[in-house]
Design an enzyme around this catalytic site. Sequence first.
Site, PDB file in Angstrom:
ATOM      1  N   CYS A 186     -36.234 -18.672 -35.413  1.00 42.47           N
ATOM      2  CA  CYS A 186     -37.232 -18.786 -36.442  1.00 42.47           C
ATOM      3  C   CYS A 186     -38.051 -17.352 -36.216  1.00 42.47           C
ATOM      4  CB  CYS A 186     -38.637 -19.362 -35.735  1.00 42.47           C
ATOM      5  SG  CYS A 186     -38.162 -21.712 -35.690  1.00 42.47           S
ATOM      6  N   ARG A 193     -33.055 -15.347 -38.542  1.00 43.23           N
ATOM      7  CA  ARG A 193     -33.244 -16.088 -37.766  1.00 43.23           C
ATOM      8  C   ARG A 193     -33.529 -17.124 -37.997  1.00 43.23           C
ATOM      9  NH1 ARG A 193     -34.985 -13.120 -32.845  1.00 43.23           N
ATOM     10  NH2 ARG A 193     -36.460 -14.530 -32.255  1.00 43.23           N
ATOM     11  N   TRP A 235     -36.030 -21.676 -38.613  1.00 44.99           N
ATOM     12  CA  TRP A 235     -34.763 -22.527 -38.442  1.00 44.99           C
ATOM     13  C   TRP A 235     -34.650 -24.134 -37.346  1.00 44.99           C
ATOM     14  CZ3 TRP A 235     -31.751 -24.655 -33.901  1.00 44.99           C
ATOM     15  CH2 TRP A 235     -30.390 -24.759 -34.690  1.00 44.99           C
ATOM     16  N   ASN A 286     -42.249 -19.676 -32.282  1.00 46.13           N
ATOM     17  CA  ASN A 286     -40.616 -19.332 -32.082  1.00 46.13           C
ATOM     18  C   ASN A 286     -40.196 -20.264 -30.735  1.00 46.13           C
ATOM     19  OD1 ASN A 286     -38.204 -16.158 -31.490  1.00 46.13           O
ATOM     20  ND2 ASN A 286     -37.878 -18.752 -32.276  1.00 46.13           N
ATOM     21  N   GLY A 287     -38.590 -21.140 -31.261  1.00 44.52           N
ATOM     22  CA  GLY A 287     -38.879 -21.511 -29.598  1.00 44.52           C
ATOM     23  C   GLY A 287     -38.930 -23.354 -29.757  1.00 44.52           C
ATOM     24  N   GLU A 292     -11.381 -14.763 -34.128  1.00 44.01           N
ATOM     25  CA  GLU A 292     -12.660 -14.193 -34.001  1.00 44.01           C
ATOM     26  C   GLU A 292     -12.356 -14.454 -35.815  1.00 44.01           C
ATOM     27  OE1 GLU A 292     -15.760 -13.925 -33.341  1.00 44.01           O
ATOM     28  OE2 GLU A 292     -16.188 -11.950 -35.008  1.00 44.01           O
ATOM     29  N   LYS A 303     -15.402 -16.040 -38.475  1.00 43.74           N
ATOM     30  CA  LYS A 303     -16.112 -15.416 -39.686  1.00 43.74           C
ATOM     31  C   LYS A 303     -15.582 -16.493 -41.351  1.00 43.74           C
ATOM     32  CE  LYS A 303     -17.951 -13.760 -38.075  1.00 43.74           C
ATOM     33  NZ  LYS A 303     -18.387 -13.701 -36.811  1.00 43.74           N
ATOM     34  N   GLU A 331     -17.695 -20.104 -41.151  1.00 44.53           N
ATOM     35  CA  GLU A 331     -19.081 -19.671 -41.180  1.00 44.53           C
ATOM     36  C   GLU A 331     -19.601 -19.072 -42.330  1.00 44.53           C
ATOM     37  OE1 GLU A 331     -21.244 -17.635 -38.399  1.00 44.53           O
ATOM     38  OE2 GLU A 331     -19.012 -15.611 -37.717  1.00 44.53           O
ATOM     39  N   HIS A 355       2.664 -27.414 -31.062  1.00 41.38           N
ATOM     40  CA  HIS A 355       2.408 -28.471 -30.428  1.00 41.38           C
ATOM     41  C   HIS A 355       1.235 -29.606 -30.979  1.00 41.38           C
ATOM     42  CE1 HIS A 355       4.800 -26.877 -27.303  1.00 41.38           C
ATOM     43  NE2 HIS A 355       4.222 -25.898 -27.073  1.00 41.38           N
ATOM     44  N   LYS A 360     -29.157 -16.381 -36.634  1.00 44.78           N
ATOM     45  CA  LYS A 360     -28.286 -14.642 -36.014  1.00 44.78           C
ATOM     46  C   LYS A 360     -29.382 -15.012 -34.584  1.00 44.78           C
ATOM     47  CE  LYS A 360     -26.580 -11.085 -36.385  1.00 44.78           C
ATOM     48  NZ  LYS A 360     -25.168 -10.894 -36.418  1.00 44.78           N
TER      49      LYS A 360
END
Length: 612
Positions: A2, A27, A74, A100-101, A485, A489, A492, A508, A607
Amino acid sequence: MCGIVGYIGFREAWPIVIKGLKRLEYRGYDSAGVAIINNNGFNVYKKAGKVSTLEDFASDKDRSGSIAIGHTRWATHGAPSDVNSHPHSSNDNRLHIIHNGIIENYSTLKEELISRGHEFKSATDTEVLIHLVEEIQKIEQIDLMEAVRLALNSVIGAYAIVIIDRENPGQLIAARKGSPLVIGVGSGEYFIASDATPIVEYTKNVIYLKDNEIALIKPNELLIRRLDNVIQTPLIQELELKLEAIEKGGFDHFMLKEIYEQPRSVKDCMRGRINLKDGKIELGGIKEYADKLKNIERIIIVACGTSWHAGLTGEYLIEEYARIPVEVEYASEFRYRNPIINEKDVIIAISQSGETADTMAAIEIAKEKGATIFGICNVVGASIPRITHAGVYTHAGPEIGVASTKAFTAQVTVLTLMALYIAQQKGTLPVSKLTSLLTELNSIPDKIQTVLATDYLIKNIAAKVKDAKNCLFLGRGSGFPVALEGALKLKEISYIHAEGYPAAEMKHGPIALIDEKMPVVFIATKNSSYEKVISNIQEVKARKGIVIAIVTQGDTEVKKMADYCIEIPDADEVFLPLLATIPLQLLAYHIAVMRGCNVDQPRNLAKSVTVE
Ligand code: F6R
């Protein structure tokens, strides 16, 4: 998560708040809202969706006023909807809050408030907080700052809040605990935001509000108290942030700009830290611990997501050069075990944002047990650098695309420097070897530039595989974190299901997935596991998989087998992640753009992950 923005002063507040919210959309972007006060009254506009949706919605409405608060959300408690959007209001609709939180004890507080006649409109934890402030103010007959202070003393959780009072419009109240809040100091005006990006074009003077501080902000007055009521003297700092750093600069997306910035960001990260003449590394941030580093028995790296992948490269580097055992832990798992840690341990916490809740909690646990904590962080002044004993900034500059790119290569660069610095203190590397490694590290920015020049080829490959449903990324040694990574990428930002594996693990289990529709990306550069990776490529080809290989310039062998090859310059194996990750970032980017995805703001993500 947020983003919050506030303004009080003499300018029109709406454009400042809206522009600020757009800068903070990294955010969260589930919904947005603004409350604004003018001489004729008070208006609140809230909409599910992005800030631009709110902007369109309010375009024909009264947006005038020079005091406002705004929020981009968010969602945690309550689905993304108009009604769950911030600002939230008190029962009597007089007080309005952005937050925010997370208020962890909100459900108990809510039940109590309901039993005393409060009615709630939303499913959020935030609304509970503003009702609580309202109730305390009414019962105690006290001013708003004092009511907020008392309310926050009975709240468990994390918050950065700003409150506006329609009956007393000449002031804003802000407070923080666990979520960031910056106050921009102008002349006859103040700006408040989750980070400095909404503020930088108006003033360079900022105050980073500390945990448990509460601020009363009027156009010409600022008063800061702690929650225990002790008055604080604000420390005004000068922002180093430049406006160009937070704009797209001609690129279609922030992500692409940030990928292309990597020659510069890796260079900035090394600047002043490498002394090639004497074959030495200087890391001012951890210098005071140089002696301690000679005797440490173990290093634990804690991080999340991409930063955790950087941590894996750190394990490889530190074990190779400093000969210290390293464990790499997901911060979210580490914090909920009862980890065995002692005073001889060094913890390295890696975080781009410096605000990740799980990483912060892991740091606190290790600190309690007496370990020395180093941070590797990108955002200067964020929470993590404040709670670590020492650390090294990555200096990659603001990373706005939600998918991390330049922060990763900067983290790997810092880890390389740290590994070599510890080796230097311990004497585990001859100076000649150290000098040759540093010389090579110094050439990496130019090599990254060479990789970027292959972008047009990567775009062509992206066009061939963009419709895949699944994708595998395989690598060995230092190529394994690169594979992880690359997969992260792709998934997402393009929403293609992707997995990263050590190449040898393929047989395996994952090999069962391979058919003629399955792209398999190999990190197949010329290094100690080259021959083994070639065998893995053959295994995939034998099952008709589509092989995309990252190879060393001039390679001929893999080219005979692979469907597509992307060449990167030759480099020592330890520097592989700094080069091989770049084409994977570009591949994910182009695929996502071709699939019509919002690469800078992928769905469901934010983010700065300030919730656990
Ligand atoms: C992926 C990504 C995330 C972050 C993770 C940790 O592209 O950006 O996986 O790496 O949320 O964030 P920081 O580094 O800010 O602690």
